[in-house]
Design a protein around this motif. Structure first.
Motif, PDB file in Angstrom:
ATOM      1  N   GLN A   1     -36.917  37.641  57.858  1.00  0.00           N
ATOM      2  CA  GLN A   1     -37.172  36.255  57.067  1.00  0.00           C
ATOM      3  C   GLN A   1     -36.285  35.401  57.209  1.00  0.00           C
ATOM      4  O   GLN A   1     -35.222  35.746  57.812  1.00  0.00           O
ATOM      5  N   SER A   2     -36.367  33.980  56.761  1.00  0.00           N
ATOM      6  CA  SER A   2     -35.448  32.787  57.100  1.00  0.00           C
ATOM      7  C   SER A   2     -35.692  32.127  55.778  1.00  0.00           C
ATOM      8  O   SER A   2     -36.952  31.810  55.393  1.00  0.00           O
TER       9      SER A   2
ATOM     10  N   GLU B   1     -27.764  39.608  59.165  1.00  0.00           N
ATOM     11  CA  GLU B   1     -28.285  38.643  60.081  1.00  0.00           C
ATOM     12  C   GLU B   1     -28.913  39.263  61.268  1.00  0.00           C
ATOM     13  O   GLU B   1     -28.395  40.297  61.773  1.00  0.00           O
TER      14      GLU B   1
ATOM     15  N   LEU C   1     -35.246  28.458  54.491  1.00  0.00           N
ATOM     16  CA  LEU C   1     -35.079  27.009  55.119  1.00  0.00           C
ATOM     17  C   LEU C   1     -35.299  26.095  53.820  1.00  0.00           C
ATOM     18  O   LEU C   1     -35.853  26.295  53.037  1.00  0.00           O
TER      19      LEU C   1
ATOM     20  N   ASN D   1     -29.685  28.025  58.153  1.00  0.00           N
ATOM     21  CA  ASN D   1     -30.341  27.978  59.571  1.00  0.00           C
ATOM     22  C   ASN D   1     -30.279  29.320  60.353  1.00  0.00           C
ATOM     23  O   ASN D   1     -30.288  29.288  61.620  1.00  0.00           O
ATOM     24  N   SER D   2     -30.315  30.525  59.738  1.00  0.00           N
ATOM     25  CA  SER D   2     -30.277  31.722  60.322  1.00  0.00           C
ATOM     26  C   SER D   2     -31.489  32.572  60.100  1.00  0.00           C
ATOM     27  O   SER D   2     -32.042  32.345  58.989  1.00  0.00           O
ATOM     28  N   GLN D   3     -31.714  33.419  60.796  1.00  0.00           N
ATOM     29  CA  GLN D   3     -32.722  34.485  60.721  1.00  0.00           C
ATOM     30  C   GLN D   3     -32.264  35.637  60.146  1.00  0.00           C
ATOM     31  O   GLN D   3     -31.322  36.198  60.448  1.00  0.00           O
ATOM     32  N   TRP D   4     -32.715  36.464  58.897  1.00  0.00           N
ATOM     33  CA  TRP D   4     -32.252  37.406  58.335  1.00  0.00           C
ATOM     34  C   TRP D   4     -33.196  38.559  58.183  1.00  0.00           C
ATOM     35  O   TRP D   4     -34.426  38.689  57.986  1.00  0.00           O
TER      36      TRP D   4
ATOM     37  N   ILE E   1     -39.963  33.855  63.741  1.00  0.00           N
ATOM     38  CA  ILE E   1     -39.987  35.057  62.750  1.00  0.00           C
ATOM     39  C   ILE E   1     -40.744  36.284  63.257  1.00  0.00           C
ATOM     40  O   ILE E   1     -40.303  37.332  63.426  1.00  0.00           O
TER      41      ILE E   1
END
Length: 400
Positions: free
Chosen positions: A166-167, A110, A169, A10-13, A205
């Motif tokens: 990117q994320s 992160e 999910l 549940n985080s954006q990387w 994003i």
């Protein structure tokens, strides 16, 4: 699902695909959160990793990057932004550190917290020389941080770039779960597997990526279009190619960078009042006292100058002429000559009155009164003025 895995999903990387998959696999193998929390607590006090070599503060930035210290930073070789930031400010404040080098080998991490750290580094430019060295990988968030330094170096085999976000999910479809969302918030927690949900995620994003790109452009002193055109749009480059494209400034080794930055001396351009006040408060206080004393001496000297000119001008010239002498900042000796020359231009003042007034001012200084009359007074006035100035301590010799 474990807490750690849920956080990752549940985080954006801002990191490479391979590193993200590896991090997921590590967390999936350690689902016992109670045991992990106990280990995390035991190691919490050992978070600072920076060290000093020859006046250079070296801050390791290794592995996946997280906003705060956690299981990954304690046991999986990861780094937290808060640890880097804390070490960075300690290096800025230390008198033992002349320059700072970030030793980077990271696939990124992160997105949350990365921009703040990079802004701190960028904002510290000018206080001390700051460099980034990429010895292995400097991708995505790691490059974001590196770009904030004054200069970026890389090894000939370093992998640099991957500018983007990117994320990872998972679909929230669960036949056994019933979920209610407030009517006022129809876009809250949309299922990413649906078209509307995917659109919402993509907008987030893209927004983060735009921040990433604009900050890299600012840090490297170029425009946004150049970042998009030359920095790969998510691709990575090996050392020399990264240098050609402008991602780094020079191909080197960590030892050479540390050696060069350790040899650098503080230049006069770096020694500002703000730098002295922040890093050497005792010296700053000393300068303040010297400045105050100098200002007081200048005030006393100016007061003495004005008083002596007023003494010379009394009964000789008009108040307007006296004021012009005071404001013109002429010396007392020059003012004496100006006063005498002005007094002889005044047709209303008889020569006898000029002689008496001048003799009166000279008599208080043990100067014999003039016995001449008429034009002889005019001929001797300049010599008398010089003698008066000498008596006042304004000149070391006699007028010839």
């Amino acid at each position: 699902m474990s807490f750690a895995l849920n956080q990752i999903l549940n985080s954006q990387w801002a990191m490479t695909e391979e590193a993200l998959r590896l991090m997921l696999s590590v967390v999936e193998r350690h689902a016992d959160i109670d045991a992990l929390e106990k280990i995390r607590g035991d190691r919490l006090n050992n978070s600072e990793k920076a060290f000093i070599r020859g006046g250079v503060g070296v801050i390791p930035v290794r592995g996946p990057l997280f906003k705060r210290a956690n299981l990954m930073t304690e046991h999986c070789g990861a780094t937290s932004y808060e640890t880097v930031l804390r070490d960075f400010h300690q290096m800025l404040a230390s008198d033992q550190v002349r320059s700072i080098v970030l030793d980077i080998d990271s696939p990124g991490g992160e997105a949350n917290g990365c921009s703040e750290l990079a802004d701190h580094i960028f904002g510290a430019r000018g206080q001390k020389p700051i460099a980034a060295y990429v010895g292995g990988t400097g991708a995505s968030a790691a490059y974001w941080i590196a770009s904030a330094c004054d200069r970026v170096y890389g090894s000939d085999s370093s992998i640099i770039g991957s500018i983007g976000v990117q994320s990872a999910l998972q679909s929230e479809k669960n036949q056994n779960e019933i979920r209610f969302v407030s009517s006022q918030s129809p876009n809250k927690n949309r299922d990413p597997s649906t078209e509307d949900g995917a659109r919402e995620v993509q907008a987030v994003i893209d927004g983060l990526a735009e921040v990433f790109i604009s900050k890299v452009a600012r840090n490297r002193g170029i425009n946004r279009d150049m970042v998009l055109g030359k920095f790969g749009q998510g691709s990575v480059f090996i050392g020399s190619e990264a240098q050609k494209r402008g991602l780094i400034d020079e191909v080197s080794t960590l030892e050479n960078v540390i050696s060069n930055y350790g040899a650098q001396k503080m230049t006069t351009d770096n020694i500002t009042a703000e730098f002295i006040a922040a890093n050497h408060p005792a010296i700053a206080e000393h300068f303040i006292r010297i400045g105050a004393a100098g200002e007081n001496d200048r005030f006393k000297a100016e007061k003495t100058r004005v008083e002596r000119i007023r003494t010379l001008a009394e009964g000789q010239v008009s108040g307007e002429f006296l004021q012009s002498l005071v404001e013109s900042e002429v010396s007392v000796q020059d003012a004496a000559i100006e006063i005498l020359m002005e007094s002889k231009k005044n047709p209303k003042a008889p020569w006898q009155a000029i002689r008496k007034d001048h003799d009166r001012s000279l008599s208080g200084l043990d100067v014999p009164p003039s016995q001449s009359t008429g034009l002889d007074v005019v001929a001797s006035e300049q010599d008398a003025a010089i003698e008066l100035a000498r008596k006042l301590g304004l000149t070391g010799g006699t007028h010839k």
